[in-house]
Design a protein around this motif. Structure first.
Motif, short mmCIF file in Angstrom:
data_model
loop_
_atom_site.label_atom_id
_atom_site.label_comp_id
_atom_site.label_asym_id
_atom_site.label_seq_id
_atom_site.Cartn_x
_atom_site.Cartn_y
_atom_site.Cartn_z
N ASP A 61 0.83 -0.84 0.02
CA ASP A 61 -0.11 0.08 0.02
C ASP A 61 1.10 1.39 0.02
OD1 ASP A 61 -2.73 -1.73 2.12
OD2 ASP A 61 -2.04 -1.21 0.11
N SER A 62 2.32 1.30 0.75
CA SER A 62 3.03 2.04 0.39
C SER A 62 3.20 3.20 -0.08
CB SER A 62 3.89 1.79 1.82
OG SER A 62 4.55 0.61 1.23
N VAL A 63 3.28 1.58 -0.74
CA VAL A 63 4.21 1.86 -2.77
C VAL A 63 2.91 1.97 -4.16
CG1 VAL A 63 7.03 1.69 -1.87
CG2 VAL A 63 4.79 0.15 -3.61
N GLN A 64 2.28 2.23 -4.02
CA GLN A 64 0.68 1.49 -4.83
C GLN A 64 0.39 2.98 -5.80
OE1 GLN A 64 -1.47 -1.37 -5.55
NE2 GLN A 64 -1.52 0.03 -7.02
N GLY A 65 1.05 3.39 -7.23
CA GLY A 65 0.69 3.66 -7.70
C GLY A 65 2.12 5.32 -7.88
N ARG A 66 3.16 4.41 -7.13
CA ARG A 66 4.49 5.12 -6.99
C ARG A 66 5.41 4.38 -7.70
NH1 ARG A 66 7.28 6.42 -2.52
NH2 ARG A 66 5.85 5.02 -1.37
N PHE A 67 5.50 3.37 -7.37
CA PHE A 67 6.08 2.31 -7.98
C PHE A 67 6.00 1.39 -9.17
CE2 PHE A 67 8.94 1.86 -4.05
CZ PHE A 67 9.12 3.36 -3.99
N THR A 68 6.86 0.52 -9.84
CA THR A 68 6.08 -0.27 -10.54
C THR A 68 7.24 -1.39 -10.53
OG1 THR A 68 7.30 0.79 -13.07
CG2 THR A 68 4.45 1.29 -11.73
N ILE A 69 7.20 -2.47 -11.00
CA ILE A 69 8.12 -3.68 -11.64
C ILE A 69 7.89 -4.42 -12.49
CG2 ILE A 69 6.40 -5.82 -9.82
CD1 ILE A 69 8.78 -7.08 -8.71
N PRO A 70 8.79 -3.58 -13.73
CA PRO A 70 8.23 -4.97 -15.08
C PRO A 70 9.54 -5.25 -14.89
CG PRO A 70 9.06 -2.30 -14.83
CD PRO A 70 8.94 -1.94 -13.77
N ARG A 71 9.28 -6.61 -15.94
CA ARG A 71 10.22 -7.15 -15.78
C ARG A 71 10.66 -8.05 -17.80
NH1 ARG A 71 8.87 -13.15 -13.18
NH2 ARG A 71 10.68 -13.44 -14.03
N ASP A 72 11.56 -7.91 -17.51
CA ASP A 72 12.26 -8.25 -19.15
C ASP A 72 12.59 -10.00 -19.30
OD1 ASP A 72 13.50 -9.04 -22.07
OD2 ASP A 72 13.77 -6.64 -21.96
N ASN A 73 12.22 -10.97 -19.05
CA ASN A 73 12.99 -12.18 -19.08
C ASN A 73 14.06 -12.63 -20.47
OD1 ASN A 73 10.80 -12.68 -17.42
ND2 ASN A 73 9.50 -14.54 -18.43
N ALA A 74 13.44 -11.94 -21.50
CA ALA A 74 14.62 -12.14 -22.53
C ALA A 74 16.12 -11.02 -21.69
CB ALA A 74 14.12 -11.37 -24.22
N LYS A 75 16.11 -10.82 -21.07
CA LYS A 75 17.34 -10.20 -20.51
C LYS A 75 17.86 -10.53 -19.10
CE LYS A 75 16.96 -5.66 -23.18
NZ LYS A 75 17.06 -4.22 -22.97
N ASN A 76 16.64 -11.55 -18.53
CA ASN A 76 16.85 -11.76 -17.18
C ASN A 76 16.62 -10.64 -15.75
OD1 ASN A 76 17.61 -14.39 -18.47
ND2 ASN A 76 18.56 -15.20 -17.14
N THR A 77 16.15 -9.76 -15.96
CA THR A 77 16.58 -8.40 -15.83
C THR A 77 14.75 -8.38 -14.85
OG1 THR A 77 18.59 -7.87 -16.75
CG2 THR A 77 17.20 -6.62 -15.38
N VAL A 78 15.19 -7.52 -13.98
CA VAL A 78 13.33 -7.69 -13.52
C VAL A 78 14.31 -5.87 -12.73
CG1 VAL A 78 14.12 -7.89 -10.90
CG2 VAL A 78 11.33 -7.55 -11.69
N TYR A 79 12.62 -4.91 -12.73
CA TYR A 79 13.25 -4.16 -12.30
C TYR A 79 12.46 -3.46 -11.36
CZ TYR A 79 15.27 -4.00 -16.97
OH TYR A 79 16.15 -4.21 -18.09
N LEU A 80 12.58 -1.91 -10.58
CA LEU A 80 11.97 -1.40 -9.91
C LEU A 80 11.50 -0.04 -10.09
CD1 LEU A 80 9.84 -1.76 -7.81
CD2 LEU A 80 11.45 -0.69 -5.89
N GLN A 81 10.98 0.45 -10.86
CA GLN A 81 11.06 2.31 -11.32
C GLN A 81 10.23 2.88 -9.88
OE1 GLN A 81 11.87 3.30 -13.76
NE2 GLN A 81 11.88 4.76 -12.70
N THR A 82 10.64 3.73 -10.15
CA THR A 82 10.15 4.45 -8.39
C THR A 82 9.65 5.49 -8.59
OG1 THR A 82 12.04 5.11 -7.43
CG2 THR A 82 11.70 2.53 -6.96
N HIS A 83 9.22 6.61 -8.60
CA HIS A 83 8.88 7.90 -8.78
C HIS A 83 7.71 8.19 -7.17
CE1 HIS A 83 8.78 7.23 -13.33
NE2 HIS A 83 7.89 6.31 -13.05
N SER A 84 8.32 10.11 -7.32
CA SER A 84 7.83 10.51 -6.29
C SER A 84 8.18 9.65 -4.56
CB SER A 84 6.04 10.52 -6.07
OG SER A 84 5.60 11.13 -7.32
#
Length: 123
Positions: A61-84
């Protein structure tokens, strides 16, 4: 499996950072992934999780709407995009690979952990 987290740093409140977690091995696309964080003198807490295919995500709840967690399986990478970002987001952020294909909020549902990357948000 080895997980290497990166992208942390010092940012002012209201700013953004993108954390990355690169995984070794051929199982990356078979499992869900998650991000957790631990602030000084606090317990590790769940931040976000994504299913193996990326079609399901879950956020604290504390990050809902501010963070996203995309992943790229071709690159074996997961991200945490943070805003605000807020000063209370200051913590060491850890990525982890789940035991399952879906999302999970509990640390014991995760098998492998990265070494952590420090995010410091100044006010």
């Amino acid at each position: 499996v080895q997980l290497q987290a990166s992208g942390g740093g010092l940012v002012q409140a209201g700013g953004s950072l993108r954390l990355s977690c690169a995984a070794s091995g051929r199982t990356f696309g078979s499992y869900g992934m998650g991000w957790f964080r631990q602030a000084p003198r606090k317990e590790r807490e769940f931040v976000a999780s994504i299913s193996r295919s990326g079609d399901t995500t879950d956020y604290a709840d504390s990050v809902q709407g501010r963070f996203t967690i995309p992943r790229d399986n071709a690159k074996n990478t997961v991200y945490l995009q943070t805003h605000s970002l807020k000063p209370e987001d200051t913590a060491v952020y850890y990525c982890a690979q789940s035991r399952t294909t879906g999302t999970a909020r509990v640390p014991n549902q995760y098998t492998y952990w990265g070494q952590g990357t420090l995010v410091t948000v100044s006010s």
